[in-house]
Design an enzyme around this catalytic site. Structure first.
Site, PDB file in Angstrom:
ATOM      1  N   LYS A   1       4.540 -16.218  23.319  1.00 54.33           N
ATOM      2  CA  LYS A   1       3.773 -16.979  22.328  1.00 54.33           C
ATOM      3  C   LYS A   1       3.925 -18.489  22.593  1.00 54.33           C
ATOM      4  O   LYS A   1       4.863 -18.904  23.283  1.00 54.33           O
ATOM      5  CB  LYS A   1       4.250 -16.624  20.919  1.00 54.33           C
TER       6      LYS A   1
ATOM      7  N   ARG B   1       8.672 -12.767   5.605  1.00 52.66           N
ATOM      8  CA  ARG B   1       7.502 -13.396   6.240  1.00 52.66           C
ATOM      9  C   ARG B   1       6.410 -12.337   6.277  1.00 52.66           C
ATOM     10  O   ARG B   1       5.905 -11.934   5.248  1.00 52.66           O
ATOM     11  CB  ARG B   1       7.895 -13.945   7.629  1.00 52.66           C
TER      12      ARG B   1
ATOM     13  N   TYR C   1      11.975 -50.551  18.226  1.00 52.74           N
ATOM     14  CA  TYR C   1      11.580 -50.740  16.816  1.00 52.74           C
ATOM     15  C   TYR C   1      12.786 -50.647  15.883  1.00 52.74           C
ATOM     16  O   TYR C   1      13.642 -49.782  16.069  1.00 52.74           O
ATOM     17  CB  TYR C   1      10.579 -49.657  16.396  1.00 52.74           C
TER      18      TYR C   1
ATOM     19  N   MET D   1       6.217 -44.183  21.096  1.00 56.99           N
ATOM     20  CA  MET D   1       5.163 -43.183  21.303  1.00 56.99           C
ATOM     21  C   MET D   1       5.134 -42.666  22.744  1.00 56.99           C
ATOM     22  O   MET D   1       4.989 -41.469  22.982  1.00 56.99           O
ATOM     23  CB  MET D   1       3.800 -43.777  20.931  1.00 56.99           C
TER      24      MET D   1
HETATM   25  C1  LIG Z   1       9.344 -15.284  18.419  1.00 56.63           C
HETATM   26  C2  LIG Z   1       9.539 -13.890  18.104  1.00 56.63           C
HETATM   27  C3  LIG Z   1      10.396 -13.084  18.849  1.00 56.63           C
HETATM   28  C4  LIG Z   1      11.311 -13.647  19.916  1.00 56.63           C
HETATM   29  O1  LIG Z   1      12.375 -14.329  19.302  1.00 56.63           O
HETATM   30  P1  LIG Z   1      13.530 -15.002  20.181  1.00 56.63           P
HETATM   31  O2  LIG Z   1      14.507 -15.496  19.199  1.00 56.63           O
HETATM   32  O3  LIG Z   1      12.880 -16.109  20.937  1.00 56.63           O
HETATM   33  O4  LIG Z   1      14.037 -13.950  21.084  1.00 56.63           O
HETATM   34  C5  LIG Z   1      10.431 -11.743  18.574  1.00 56.63           C
HETATM   35  N1  LIG Z   1       9.670 -11.218  17.595  1.00 56.63           N
HETATM   36  C6  LIG Z   1       8.848 -11.960  16.832  1.00 56.63           C
HETATM   37  C7  LIG Z   1       8.059 -11.335  15.751  1.00 56.63           C
HETATM   38  C8  LIG Z   1       8.749 -13.313  17.054  1.00 56.63           C
HETATM   39  O5  LIG Z   1       7.937 -14.050  16.301  1.00 56.63           O
END
Ligand SMILES: *Cc1c(COP(=O)(O)O)cnc(C)c1O
Length: 452
Positions: free
Chosen positions: A63, A165, A303, A367
């Site tokens: 992802k 979630r 800054y 930036m």
């Molecule tokens: C991101 C994610 C993972 C992987 O998690 P890691 O901690 O990076 O191994 C597995 N399952 C779901 C649903 C996730 O969103």
């Protein structure tokens, strides 16, 4: 001669070296990903679950552009390392993997984040992408798309075992089963999996979190029993992220879903270092210095004047800033600065004629750039404009003073995951060892200009 604080690159060919030169002309920083390291991390994770024939498969979670490492190269390296599943949160990335040539004959792909009203379910089903189902409107929408296509949708039922979630809660599960059972019987849905996500598996040092994970596992099993009793036993149960893949073998079930482990990091420094888990960080973030100059003691840096040079010194510009994803919270303040706060900035490995030095962001991250106090004379240290410095890399042990993304995470008050995923794509991604890891037809799928 310019000095280099990063590991020497291994070019596969003169064309690879020319790509590197071209990338440096285009941008003064590079994110270099070693595909052999990604493959080896996946091989190790497959070993951890007992090997290719253990009955537990491994999903490479890719992802968010493979945690910033590049979706397609990372996915192909994960497959080369023995992953038989890929996972993306957003559905467009799942579709992209299929479009880029990773067919259903090669691996399953699961996607789990969408808005059920507008998601491209038809396209997902047509492309043999597995869909997570965790809401009643989602069930209706996926079933409608499957009917339109005349093709069963492969789905994984997401249950909320305590993460809070996605997924059905225990109280809401009867309503879900009432919809799912007839759709499964009719063949509209193929219920492939049942799954859930763990909240605190990365804190094995906190007894109350260990107990909480135990409760999540029990709740997960209760969901499985209810599905079985309803006549739709899941074929594939999956619960383990990287943390649980590494430290909870009893819950590997039929599939595990490591993400951060593939990229070479442990999920939380409370678990130790990557090395403790036989993982190696795959990405090196390096940059070429801009202006290097001498300044006097008491000079305000950046800054807000939050850093005043304690002595006569030299400073160097690192041409990366928060618009590149360098966290402004990794700024470095000293007691002399106007704010009277002391805080270490993000680390930078700089090569000098006297060996490598670990220096830090001095003052606020801007930036497009930040400044490093060299704590010495650049002329004496042999540091020049154009030298290659390393923000983080594989973490080659103590004597190398090599920072990792965990060190940046500490300086920025975040986690390594956010350090990589924030890196903007204006920083070129370059790939080492692609030809060693990928078969020729996979290699041909990658942007040739990105190969070293
Ligand atoms: C991101 C994610 C993972 C992987 O998690 P890691 O901690 O990076 O191994 C597995 N399952 C779901 C649903 C996730 O969103």
């Amino acid at each position: 001669m310019t000095l280099n604080a990063a590991e020497e690159l291994q070019f596969s060919s003169p064309a690879g070296e020319a790509n590197y030169v071209a990338a440096r002309r285009k941008y003064p920083a590079q994110a270099i990903v070693d595909l052999a390291v990604l493959r080896d991390n996946m091989r190790h994770l497959v070993d951890v679950v007992g090997g290719a024939h253990s009955g537990t498969a491994v999903m490479g979670v890719v992802k968010a552009d493979a945690y910033g490492h590049g979706l397609l190269p990372a996915a192909l390296a994960a497959l080369a390392g023995g992953a038989t599943w890929l996972g993306t949160a957003q559905s467009h990335e799942a579709l992209l993997l299929r479009k880029l040539g990773i067919g259903a004959d090669r691996c399953h792909i699961l996607t789990w984040v969408y808005n059920g009203m507008d998601a491209p379910f038809d396209e997902l089903i047509a492309n043999d992408i597995d869909i997570s189902l965790g809401s009643l409107p989602g069930i209706d929408a996926v079933a409608a798309a499957a009917r339109r296509l005349g093709k069963p949708a492969r789905v994984h039922i997401k249950v909320d075992s305590g993460f809070g979630r996605n997924g059905f809660t225990p109280a809401g599960f009867d309503a879900a089963l009432a919809k799912l059972v007839p759709l499964a019987k009719e063949g509209v849905l193929h219920i492939v999996g049942q799954w859930s996500h763990l909240a605190v598996a990365d804190s094995p040092d906190v007894p109350e979190f260990v107990a909480s994970t135990d409760r999540q596992v029990e709740t997960f099993k209760e969901f499985t029993a209810r599905m079985e009793a309803a006549g739709i036993p899941p074929e594939i149960r999956h619960l383990a992220n990287t943390a649980a893949t590494l430290n909870r073998p009893e819950i590997h079930f039929e599939l595990t879903r490591p993400g951060i482990g593939l990229y070479g990091y442990e999920p939380d420094p409370a678990m130790g270092t990557p090395r403790d888990w036989h993982l190696k960080p795959a990405m090196t973030l390096q940059a070429q210095l801009g202006t290097v100059k001498d300044v006097e003691a008491g000079h305000g840096i950046s800054y807000g004047r939050t850093y005043l040079t304690p002595d006569n010194t030299s400073t160097a510009i690192v041409p990366l800033g928060y618009a590149d994803g360098i966290h402004r919270s990794a700024s470095g303040f000293d007691m002399q600065g106007a704010k009277h706060v002391e805080k270490e900035g993000g680390p930078v490995r700089i090569m000098t004629t006297k060996g490598p030095r670990l220096l830090r962001v001095s003052g606020r991250v801007c930036m497009d750039q930040f400044i490093v106090d060299l704590h010495g004379s650049a002329a004496e240290l042999g540091v020049h404009e154009g030298d290659t410095v390393e923000l983080f890399g594989p973490g080659r042990g103590e004597e190398f003073a090599e920072p990792t993304a965990d060190d940046w995470a500490r300086a920025a008050g975040t986690i390594s995951y956010e350090i990589f995923t924030c890196l903007r794509n204006r920083i070129p991604r370059l790939y080492e060892h692609a030809a060693d890891v990928l078969a020729p037809d996979d290699l041909a799928k990658l942007d040739p200009a990105s190969l070293l």
